[in-house]
Scaffold this motif. Sequence first.
Motif, short mmCIF file in Angstrom:
data_model
loop_
_atom_site.label_atom_id
_atom_site.label_comp_id
_atom_site.label_asym_id
_atom_site.label_seq_id
_atom_site.Cartn_x
_atom_site.Cartn_y
_atom_site.Cartn_z
N ILE A 15 0.85 -1.18 0.00
CA ILE A 15 0.00 0.00 0.00
C ILE A 15 0.89 1.24 0.00
CG2 ILE A 15 -1.91 1.18 1.16
CD1 ILE A 15 -2.17 -1.55 2.82
N GLY A 16 0.85 1.99 -1.07
CA GLY A 16 1.58 3.24 -1.15
C GLY A 16 0.72 4.38 -0.64
N VAL A 17 1.22 5.11 0.36
CA VAL A 17 0.44 6.20 0.96
C VAL A 17 1.31 7.43 1.20
CG1 VAL A 17 -1.20 4.65 2.10
CG2 VAL A 17 0.80 5.40 3.33
N GLU A 18 0.67 8.57 1.19
CA GLU A 18 1.35 9.80 1.60
C GLU A 18 1.64 9.69 3.10
OE1 GLU A 18 2.39 12.10 -0.43
OE2 GLU A 18 1.47 11.10 -2.15
N GLU A 19 2.71 10.32 3.51
CA GLU A 19 3.15 10.21 4.90
C GLU A 19 2.06 10.57 5.91
OE1 GLU A 19 7.26 11.13 7.29
OE2 GLU A 19 7.15 11.33 5.12
N GLU A 20 1.28 11.60 5.60
CA GLU A 20 0.24 12.03 6.55
C GLU A 20 -0.96 11.08 6.59
OE1 GLU A 20 -0.25 14.19 2.65
OE2 GLU A 20 1.40 13.95 4.04
N LYS A 21 -1.04 10.12 5.67
CA LYS A 21 -2.16 9.17 5.62
C LYS A 21 -1.79 7.79 6.19
CE LYS A 21 -5.15 11.54 3.01
NZ LYS A 21 -6.54 11.71 3.25
N VAL A 22 -0.55 7.62 6.66
CA VAL A 22 -0.11 6.31 7.16
C VAL A 22 -0.99 5.85 8.32
CG1 VAL A 22 1.76 5.10 8.35
CG2 VAL A 22 2.27 6.51 6.36
N ASP A 23 -1.26 6.72 9.28
CA ASP A 23 -2.07 6.32 10.43
C ASP A 23 -3.49 5.95 10.02
OD1 ASP A 23 0.02 6.60 12.22
OD2 ASP A 23 -0.49 8.68 12.72
N ASP A 24 -4.04 6.63 9.02
CA ASP A 24 -5.39 6.30 8.53
C ASP A 24 -5.41 4.90 7.91
OD1 ASP A 24 -6.21 8.84 9.31
OD2 ASP A 24 -5.95 9.68 7.30
N ALA A 25 -4.38 4.59 7.12
CA ALA A 25 -4.30 3.26 6.50
C ALA A 25 -4.13 2.18 7.56
CB ALA A 25 -3.16 3.22 5.49
N LEU A 26 -3.27 2.45 8.55
CA LEU A 26 -3.07 1.47 9.63
C LEU A 26 -4.36 1.25 10.43
CD1 LEU A 26 0.48 2.48 10.90
CD2 LEU A 26 -0.14 0.48 9.52
N ALA A 27 -5.16 2.29 10.59
CA ALA A 27 -6.44 2.15 11.30
C ALA A 27 -7.38 1.22 10.54
CB ALA A 27 -7.08 3.51 11.51
N VAL A 28 -7.40 1.31 9.22
CA VAL A 28 -8.23 0.41 8.40
C VAL A 28 -7.74 -1.02 8.56
CG1 VAL A 28 -8.90 -0.21 6.04
CG2 VAL A 28 -8.84 2.20 6.73
N ILE A 29 -6.44 -1.21 8.52
CA ILE A 29 -5.86 -2.56 8.66
C ILE A 29 -6.18 -3.13 10.04
CG2 ILE A 29 -3.71 -3.89 8.75
CD1 ILE A 29 -2.59 -1.74 6.73
N LYS A 30 -6.00 -2.31 11.08
CA LYS A 30 -6.26 -2.77 12.45
C LYS A 30 -7.73 -3.14 12.65
CE LYS A 30 -5.66 -1.47 17.26
NZ LYS A 30 -5.14 -0.46 18.20
N LYS A 31 -8.62 -2.33 12.10
CA LYS A 31 -10.06 -2.58 12.26
C LYS A 31 -10.49 -3.88 11.56
CE LYS A 31 -13.37 -0.55 9.83
NZ LYS A 31 -14.14 0.48 9.16
N THR A 32 -9.79 -4.25 10.51
CA THR A 32 -10.21 -5.36 9.66
C THR A 32 -9.52 -6.68 9.99
OG1 THR A 32 -10.48 -3.72 7.91
CG2 THR A 32 -10.55 -6.00 7.26
N SER A 33 -8.34 -6.65 10.54
CA SER A 33 -7.54 -7.87 10.76
C SER A 33 -7.66 -8.32 12.21
CB SER A 33 -6.08 -7.60 10.42
OG SER A 33 -5.99 -7.10 9.11
N HIS A 34 -8.15 -9.52 12.41
CA HIS A 34 -8.45 -10.00 13.76
C HIS A 34 -7.59 -11.21 14.13
CE1 HIS A 34 -11.91 -7.37 13.58
NE2 HIS A 34 -12.22 -7.92 12.43
N THR A 35 -7.25 -11.29 15.40
CA THR A 35 -6.56 -12.49 15.89
C THR A 35 -7.60 -13.53 16.24
OG1 THR A 35 -6.51 -11.64 18.15
CG2 THR A 35 -4.57 -11.23 16.79
N ARG A 36 -7.21 -14.78 16.14
CA ARG A 36 -8.09 -15.91 16.43
C ARG A 36 -7.31 -16.98 17.19
NH1 ARG A 36 -8.53 -14.14 11.39
NH2 ARG A 36 -10.57 -13.66 10.57
N SER A 37 -8.03 -17.81 17.88
CA SER A 37 -7.41 -18.99 18.50
C SER A 37 -7.58 -20.17 17.57
CB SER A 37 -8.08 -19.30 19.84
OG SER A 37 -7.80 -18.27 20.75
N GLN A 38 -6.56 -20.98 17.49
CA GLN A 38 -6.61 -22.17 16.64
C GLN A 38 -5.89 -23.29 17.39
OE1 GLN A 38 -5.46 -21.43 12.57
NE2 GLN A 38 -4.68 -23.51 12.32
N TYR A 39 -6.40 -24.50 17.26
CA TYR A 39 -5.76 -25.65 17.90
C TYR A 39 -4.92 -26.39 16.87
CZ TYR A 39 -8.55 -24.94 22.04
OH TYR A 39 -9.08 -24.41 23.19
#
Length: 108
Positions: free
Chosen positions: A46-70
């Motif tokens: 993902i190529g982003v302008e420096e001032e948009k890095v935190d916005d992009a990371l917020a989208v990634i954080k909101k969408t990517s979830h940890t799970r338990s697996q055996y």
Amino acid sequence: MKLIVAIVQDKDSQHLEANLVKANFRATKLPSTGGFLKAGNCTFLIGVEEEKVDDALAVIKKTSHTRSQYVTPTFLMPEAASSMADPVEVQVGGATCFILPVDKFVRF
């Protein structure tokens, strides 16, 4: 300009792709395989302008979830095959992100 390299679990990749588009971020999605559980991942460039890095990371954080697996310990440690047979719980998923500087960006 920055390049975000985001590695996410396959289960989250389509949802992340859609959310990045909604937030007006362009991304290249590459299939990849994790080394820990040999599970399918996707790597987003993902190529982003420096001032948009935190916005992009917020989208990634909101969408990517940890799970338990055996998994069986023999999958994690083949040398323990005879002593441990019961499955163990491990955390998988989430996102791993690397943020790299970009010297030059050209679009043709």
